[in-house]
Design a protein around this motif. Sequence first.
Motif, short mmCIF file in Angstrom:
data_model
loop_
_atom_site.label_atom_id
_atom_site.label_comp_id
_atom_site.label_asym_id
_atom_site.label_seq_id
_atom_site.Cartn_x
_atom_site.Cartn_y
_atom_site.Cartn_z
N PHE A 340 0.83 -1.21 0.00
CA PHE A 340 0.00 0.00 0.00
C PHE A 340 0.87 1.27 0.00
O PHE A 340 0.52 2.26 -0.63
CB PHE A 340 -0.94 -0.02 1.20
N ALA A 341 2.00 1.21 0.70
CA ALA A 341 2.90 2.37 0.72
C ALA A 341 3.48 2.63 -0.66
O ALA A 341 3.59 3.78 -1.11
CB ALA A 341 4.02 2.15 1.73
N ARG A 342 3.83 1.56 -1.36
CA ARG A 342 4.40 1.73 -2.70
C ARG A 342 3.35 2.24 -3.68
O ARG A 342 3.65 3.07 -4.55
CB ARG A 342 4.97 0.39 -3.16
N LEU A 343 2.13 1.76 -3.56
CA LEU A 343 1.05 2.25 -4.41
C LEU A 343 0.78 3.72 -4.14
O LEU A 343 0.52 4.51 -5.07
CB LEU A 343 -0.22 1.43 -4.17
N SER A 344 0.86 4.12 -2.89
CA SER A 344 0.65 5.52 -2.54
C SER A 344 1.72 6.40 -3.17
O SER A 344 1.43 7.48 -3.69
CB SER A 344 0.64 5.68 -1.02
N ARG A 345 2.98 5.94 -3.15
CA ARG A 345 4.06 6.71 -3.76
C ARG A 345 3.87 6.81 -5.27
O ARG A 345 4.18 7.84 -5.88
CB ARG A 345 5.41 6.07 -3.44
N LEU A 346 3.37 5.75 -5.87
CA LEU A 346 3.14 5.76 -7.32
C LEU A 346 2.06 6.77 -7.69
O LEU A 346 2.13 7.43 -8.73
CB LEU A 346 2.74 4.35 -7.79
N GLY A 347 1.05 6.91 -6.83
CA GLY A 347 0.00 7.89 -7.06
C GLY A 347 -1.04 7.45 -8.06
O GLY A 347 -1.82 8.29 -8.57
N ALA A 348 -1.11 6.18 -8.38
CA ALA A 348 -2.05 5.70 -9.38
C ALA A 348 -3.44 5.51 -8.80
O ALA A 348 -3.62 5.31 -7.60
CB ALA A 348 -1.56 4.36 -9.94
N GLN A 349 -4.44 5.54 -9.69
CA GLN A 349 -5.75 5.02 -9.30
C GLN A 349 -5.63 3.50 -9.36
O GLN A 349 -5.22 2.94 -10.38
CB GLN A 349 -6.85 5.49 -10.24
N VAL A 350 -5.93 2.84 -8.25
CA VAL A 350 -5.75 1.40 -8.18
C VAL A 350 -7.01 0.76 -7.62
O VAL A 350 -7.50 1.15 -6.56
CB VAL A 350 -4.50 1.04 -7.33
N PHE A 351 -7.54 -0.21 -8.35
CA PHE A 351 -8.72 -0.98 -7.93
C PHE A 351 -8.23 -2.25 -7.27
O PHE A 351 -7.47 -3.02 -7.87
CB PHE A 351 -9.59 -1.33 -9.13
N MET A 352 -8.69 -2.50 -6.03
CA MET A 352 -8.30 -3.70 -5.29
C MET A 352 -9.54 -4.41 -4.79
O MET A 352 -10.50 -3.75 -4.34
CB MET A 352 -7.39 -3.35 -4.12
N THR A 353 -9.54 -5.73 -4.85
CA THR A 353 -10.68 -6.50 -4.40
C THR A 353 -10.28 -7.44 -3.28
O THR A 353 -9.11 -7.82 -3.14
CB THR A 353 -11.28 -7.35 -5.54
N GLY A 354 -11.27 -7.84 -2.48
CA GLY A 354 -11.05 -8.81 -1.42
C GLY A 354 -12.35 -9.17 -0.75
O GLY A 354 -13.37 -8.48 -0.91
N THR A 355 -12.34 -10.24 0.01
CA THR A 355 -13.52 -10.66 0.75
C THR A 355 -13.51 -10.16 2.19
O THR A 355 -14.52 -10.24 2.89
CB THR A 355 -13.64 -12.20 0.76
N ASP A 356 -12.37 -9.65 2.64
CA ASP A 356 -12.21 -9.22 4.03
C ASP A 356 -11.75 -7.77 4.07
O ASP A 356 -10.62 -7.45 3.66
CB ASP A 356 -11.19 -10.14 4.73
N ALA A 357 -12.58 -6.89 4.60
CA ALA A 357 -12.26 -5.46 4.63
C ALA A 357 -11.05 -5.16 5.50
O ALA A 357 -10.34 -4.17 5.27
CB ALA A 357 -13.46 -4.66 5.13
N THR A 358 -10.76 -6.02 6.49
CA THR A 358 -9.63 -5.73 7.39
C THR A 358 -8.29 -5.82 6.67
O THR A 358 -7.29 -5.26 7.15
CB THR A 358 -9.63 -6.71 8.59
N LEU A 359 -8.24 -6.51 5.54
CA LEU A 359 -6.98 -6.60 4.79
C LEU A 359 -6.55 -5.26 4.23
O LEU A 359 -5.38 -5.08 3.86
CB LEU A 359 -7.13 -7.61 3.65
N PHE A 360 -7.48 -4.30 4.16
CA PHE A 360 -7.19 -3.02 3.54
C PHE A 360 -7.15 -1.87 4.55
O PHE A 360 -7.23 -0.71 4.17
CB PHE A 360 -8.23 -2.74 2.45
N GLU A 361 -7.00 -2.21 5.82
CA GLU A 361 -6.98 -1.17 6.84
C GLU A 361 -5.79 -0.23 6.69
O GLU A 361 -5.85 0.93 7.09
CB GLU A 361 -6.97 -1.82 8.23
N LEU A 362 -4.69 -0.71 6.11
CA LEU A 362 -3.49 0.10 5.97
C LEU A 362 -3.45 0.92 4.68
O LEU A 362 -2.46 1.61 4.43
CB LEU A 362 -2.24 -0.78 6.05
N VAL A 363 -4.50 0.82 3.87
CA VAL A 363 -4.55 1.61 2.64
C VAL A 363 -4.61 3.09 3.00
O VAL A 363 -5.42 3.52 3.81
CB VAL A 363 -5.78 1.23 1.78
#
Length: 380
Positions: A340-363
């Motif tokens: 997530f840190a590397r994606l933030s540095r890239l600055g792209a619009q990024v679509f991410m999927t998952g079944t568990d919302a807790t996996l994306f708490e650090l986004v």
Amino acid sequence: MTETVRPGTAAPFLSTLRLTDFRNYGRLVLGLGPGAVVLVGDNGAGKTNLLEAVSFLSPGRGFRRAANEAVARRGSSGAWAVAATLEGADGETAIGTGLVEGDLGRARRVRVDGQDATAETLSRLLSVLWLTPAMDGLFTGPPGDRRRFLDRLVLAVDAGHAARVAAYERAMTERNRLLEQGAEARWLDAVETQLAETGVAVAAARREVVGCLERLAAAADGADFPVAVLALAGEIDDDLAARPATAVEDGLRAALRAGRARDRAAGRTLDGPHRSDLLVSHREKAMPAALSSTGEQKALLIGLVLAHAELVAALTGRTPLLLLDEVAAHLDARRRGGLFARLSRLGAQVFMTGTDATLFELVGEPAQRFTVAAGTVVPA
């Protein structure tokens, strides 16, 4: 819900996405902003379908490589559409693709600002990169999978690559047909000249991108994801490393001429870049990716896709849009945070999927979170 575009936002992004009769979506209008777009829902809810729709806003058959007719919603007329508003340095651009009822069995249409366009036009406006669970076997699968993967990497920085690959494949199909028919040598000479020219152009473009990725990887620290070392394996690739392209063309043309009897007996052409392979290894361990653990292979693939996204941004001046399907499911907390840190540095619009919302708490922010259920998408 559509977020306001913030001044200074450099990366192009989709501000609106509209689906009509695509997979399990009858009608969907989704307002989007820059940054992360997190889609959470049960298996089968339609998360991957949504990402697949976005992948159709680039040349090719989307990340599932589906036939045009296969993506139409069940029970519909067979027509479908994916449309979006693209926000970029030049302002808003309306882009879209799909089939109308009279087009069934034909190539899908592409529209840009209301005018007919080509898929290559889309690639000049927007680069779309993706990582899906189906790619997890990339390093252990057949060479053809890795060639297609590499060609997608090239296409993201060279909009003309798809046309070169298509021209090469047409010439190869024609040569195989002429060999089967026992055609005169002059006809084979002509098609082999075209095959050699387009084949060397395809191989040279692949070689250039692999070289760029190698140089970018050399500067990576590999802290969160192992660094992939890349190499091309094939007679044409070896020849290009040693001789000018014109000499390689002459050599391929001579090899094709000398191999006519052999290829006629085999029923296929046995010389050319369609025989090349992309070799990937783990730099730190000096181990082929195919022999690495499943977790290491996934991490290598993520690192390679991220490096490619950075390369696209550096070479084109246009940050790509990323589609990461179930990307966090098998990563530990450290690697999720690094991703997530590397994606933030890239600055792209990024679509991410998952079944568990807790996996994306650090986004990090900006981020939009949606819940997907039975063909509906609502803010979470």
